[in-house]
Every structure is written in C-alpha cells, then in structure tokens.
Design an enzyme around this catalytic site. Structure first.
Site, short mmCIF file in Angstrom:
data_model
loop_
_atom_site.label_atom_id
_atom_site.label_comp_id
_atom_site.label_asym_id
_atom_site.label_seq_id
_atom_site.Cartn_x
_atom_site.Cartn_y
_atom_site.Cartn_z
N ARG A 57 0.78 -1.24 0.00
CA ARG A 57 0.00 0.00 0.00
C ARG A 57 0.81 1.29 0.00
O ARG A 57 0.23 2.37 0.06
CB ARG A 57 -0.98 0.02 1.18
CG ARG A 57 -1.93 -1.17 1.26
CD ARG A 57 -2.74 -1.35 0.01
NE ARG A 57 -3.86 -2.28 0.19
CZ ARG A 57 -4.56 -2.81 -0.79
NH1 ARG A 57 -4.23 -2.54 -2.05
NH2 ARG A 57 -5.55 -3.63 -0.55
N ASP A 290 -1.91 -12.79 -1.83
CA ASP A 290 -2.67 -11.61 -2.26
C ASP A 290 -3.01 -10.75 -1.04
O ASP A 290 -4.14 -10.26 -0.89
CB ASP A 290 -3.93 -12.01 -3.02
CG ASP A 290 -4.58 -10.84 -3.76
OD1 ASP A 290 -3.97 -9.76 -3.83
OD2 ASP A 290 -5.71 -11.02 -4.26
#
Length: 432
Positions: A57, A290
């Site tokens: 992120r 993931d």
C-alpha cells in the site's frame, strides 16, 4: 550459527551451518566451531516462504499498511521474501514510479521484489529497464486501483516483457462474464454471484492463448477455480492459489460479511475442495497470499461499496503447517515447502532462495509443529488489525532468519531485529 538436529520438511534430520548470509553446510553430526549452537531437536526447519503476491500500500495508502508493518507481519509469519504489486498511488507503471516505491521498500525487514504494472499510460521502456521482479499482476478486469486493460494491450505487454526477459503474472477475470443480475442483491454472497467462476475460466483461457501464440510463459495469479487451474496447467502455464481460496468458501460469507469480499471472490464449497485437491496433487505451483489490507472502517460498508481484499501474509505459512499437521488432510510438509518456497523460487528464477542447501541464502524458519495457536486479528502485526481466519489454528515460527540474521524471535520481548531487506533482483542469483 549451527542449527543442530533439525527435522527438514522431508522428515530427515540434519545439522545446518550458517556462515554470514549463506548456508554453509547441511549434513549429519557437524562439529561445532566458535559459533552459536541452536538445539532444534524435535522441531522442523523450513526454507523461508516467498510470498510473490502482496500489496503493502505504499505509496498512496499508508493507513492500510506500510513496508515496515507489512514486512514485520511477513517475518512473524515465516515469510522472508515479499513481492509487491503495482496498484499503488501512483501505480508502478514507469521507471519513476518504480524508483519511488523502491525508496519505501528500503524500510522492509525482509527481502523483496517490485512488480511493474500495465495501463494505457504505462511507459514500458523506462519500467522494463528497472530491476523488476515481474510484470504484473496485469489486470484483465478492474480491481483495487482500476488498472484493468483489454486483451490487445495485454498482448503488447506480454511481447514487451518477453523481449526484456521479465516474467508476467495475470489477474484473470473477464468482466463481460460478470452476472449483472446479482447487482440487485445486497447480501454478502452477492459479490461471489457477480464475479462468476466462468469469468475467471474465460480470462485464463484467453490469456493462455495469447501467451502460447507468442511462445511466452505467464503465471496466473490467485486462481480460485479448478477450471482456471486446469486450463492454465494444460497450456503449460503456472498458477498460484491463495490461502483464502484454499480454506474458505461461500458458505463462510454469512459470518465474514464484507470482510470476505475479495477479487476473485470466494467460490462454492464444491469448487474449493477441488482447488484443494489440485494443491495437494501438484497441479498448483505456488501458494501466495494476495495480502491486500484495508481498515475495518473501510470494510464496514455495503457489499458494493466495501473495498476488495483481505490480509494474509502473516497467516499463510502457519495455516498451511497446521493443515499438514492434521492427519485428516493429504497436505504434507514437503508440499508446503514446495508451494511456499521452492516452487516460487523456481517459477520466478530466484535460485538463491527457497532451498536449504549449501550456498543458498540463509532464509530459514524454525517451527515446533506440536504447538498450535488460535489466530486472532488483535495479535497480528498487520496494520489493519483483522483476519478472515479468526479462530483458525496456526503453527507460527519460533524464529525467522533472513540472509543469516534472525529478524523475528517470538520468545523475545523485542521480537524484531534491525535488518535491511534487499531487492532479490539485485543479487547475482548464483548459488556458491
């Protein structure tokens, strides 16, 4: 360090000597020198896991996860190498964006790779000149970051990556096969009904056809259906499966709610069992997480407004080890090693990783498989503070080593050591 009498994944007992950043010897009854000796009797030693699919992120969304918190979660879960995906802000679609992300990755406790992305505005010349781990995940349908592309651009990207000698990974969903009727629903299962299994199978087939036409190889990310796995395998391509598609299904969505929304979505229990069978029998090549964290506040929305994604980098190996420990499953410790370490290293050509052999990087994980721990979001290191595996049993590392440094010690009051992870593509890639 000399690790004495460790049980390796194949059940054999060996001493393992670490010298500097590498494994120096693997044998029986090694003589101890002037080194720290660790008694590993009754415990198992695994090569560090390589998670080829995480979303840390940064840049853009540090409130969800940072390279510091994400890499600590990785180390606490026995992951010694992570590969970050391109759908950050800005997306990693040119050389400048790669360089910026690399600055954040310098904070990583574990080793790392950075994938490059493809959009209509990407700059393949500058991007492919960087030390990429792979190109991808190339999105064939929109997900977090709205990076979906058409098949013509996908074909161009495969050509460019193949010419540059860069692997390609694919997020395979065909948006034309989504079930628009499901949009009238608002229950937790509506997302799975919308992004259909047929949409994945069709996209995998088309992506494999494009790759085969170019004599290229691609890797299909987070395959969630037995159909998608079989299509890719029959075409000679490699696949990965996530722990959530392996262990969770649509029957869990009443309890999970929007915490169970991800792309591709959870499938029916019958499909989940068939995916599990393919993981056990060797059809599936890789397990990757993931890892896609969002805050609880962000997930606390309607099924259509909640962001897609779940955390998983800290729980992957513990969950798989607990599965292998269970006599009711057919998953072995050797298969866990292959799925999480040896195969990812082979698929993506990182020969210094993924094995316990002389000359390999000393990326090691020591576990006591007689002890399990209930997984709780409150105790995990990921910033988002929740997990779809709440209450599942896991076998967590006693310690995790990256290139000869114990970066995580579960018995210490200060469990994380100072360590600079490095780009695995910067290594020479040759075993001693």
């Amino acid at each position: 360090m000399l690790i004495r009498t460790a049980t390796l994944p194949d059940g054999s007992q060996r001493d393992v000597r670490v010298d500097g950043e590498s494994i120096a010897e693997v044998a029986r009854d090694l003589d101890a020198g002037n080194e720290r000796v660790v008694d590993a009797s009754g415990k198992r030693l695994f090569p560090g896991a390589i998670d080829v699919h995480v979303h840390f992120r940064q840049p853009g969304y540090p409130h969800k996860e940072t390279w510091v918190t994400g890499s600590r979660a990785a180390a606490a879960g026995g992951v010694t190498t992570v590969v970050d995906q391109p759908n950050t802000d800005p997306p990693t679609v040119d050389g400048a964006a790669f360089d910026r992300k690399r600055e954040f990755a310098a904070d990583s406790l574990v080793d790392w790779g950075i994938n490059g992305g493809v959009t209509a505005d990407w700059d393949p010349d500058s991007l492919l000149s960087r030390r990429l781990f792979a190109l991808g995940e190339v999105f064939l349908a929109d997900s977090t970051g709205d990076m979906g592309i058409d098949t013509e651009l996908f074909a161009d990207a495969v050509d460019a990556a193949t010419d540059a000698g860069v692997p390609v990974t694919v997020h395979a969903e065909d948006a034309t096969r989504f079930n628009e009727d499901a949009r009238a629903r608002d229950d937790a299962d509506a997302w799975s009904a919308y992004r259909t299994a047929e949409a994945e199978a069709a996209a995998v087939e088309r992506a494999c056809e494009i790759a085969a036409d170019r004599n290229a190889r691609i890797h299909i990310a987070h395959t969630s259906t037995p159909e998608g796995i079989d299509i890719a395998s029959d075409a000679g391509m490699t696949t990965e499966v996530t722990p959530h598609h392996l262990l969770l299904s649509r029957k869990d969505l009443d309890e999970l709610g929007t915490l169970g929304r991800m792309n591709p979505p959870l499938r029916r229990e019958s499909r989940r069992r068939k995916v599990y069978d393919r993981v056990v029998d060797g059809t599936v090549d890789v397990i990757a997480t993931d890892h896609a964290p969002h805050t609880r506040a962000e997930k606390d929305a309607s099924i259509w407004e909640s962001p897609s994604g779940v955390p998983g980098v800290e729980t992957m190996l513990p969950l798989l080890l607990a599965e292998a420990r269970d006599p009711e499953t057919a998953l072995s410790y050797e298969r866990v090693r292959d799925l999480t370490a040896t195969n990812p290293a082979a698929v993506f050509d990182v020969p210094q990783k993924g094995v316990i052999e002389p000359g390999a990087d000393a990326d090691l994980v020591l576990v006591d498989t007689t002890e399990t721990t209930a997984i709780s979001g409150d105790t995990l290191r990921t910033d988002c503070g929740w997990t779809p595996f709440e209450g599942f049993e896991g076998i967590f590392p006693e310690w995790t080593m990256v290139r000869g440094t114990v970066v995580y010690d579960g018995d210490s009051d200060e469990p994380f050591a100072a360590h600079d992870g490095q780009n695995v593509r910067d290594a020479d890639g040759e075993l001693l």
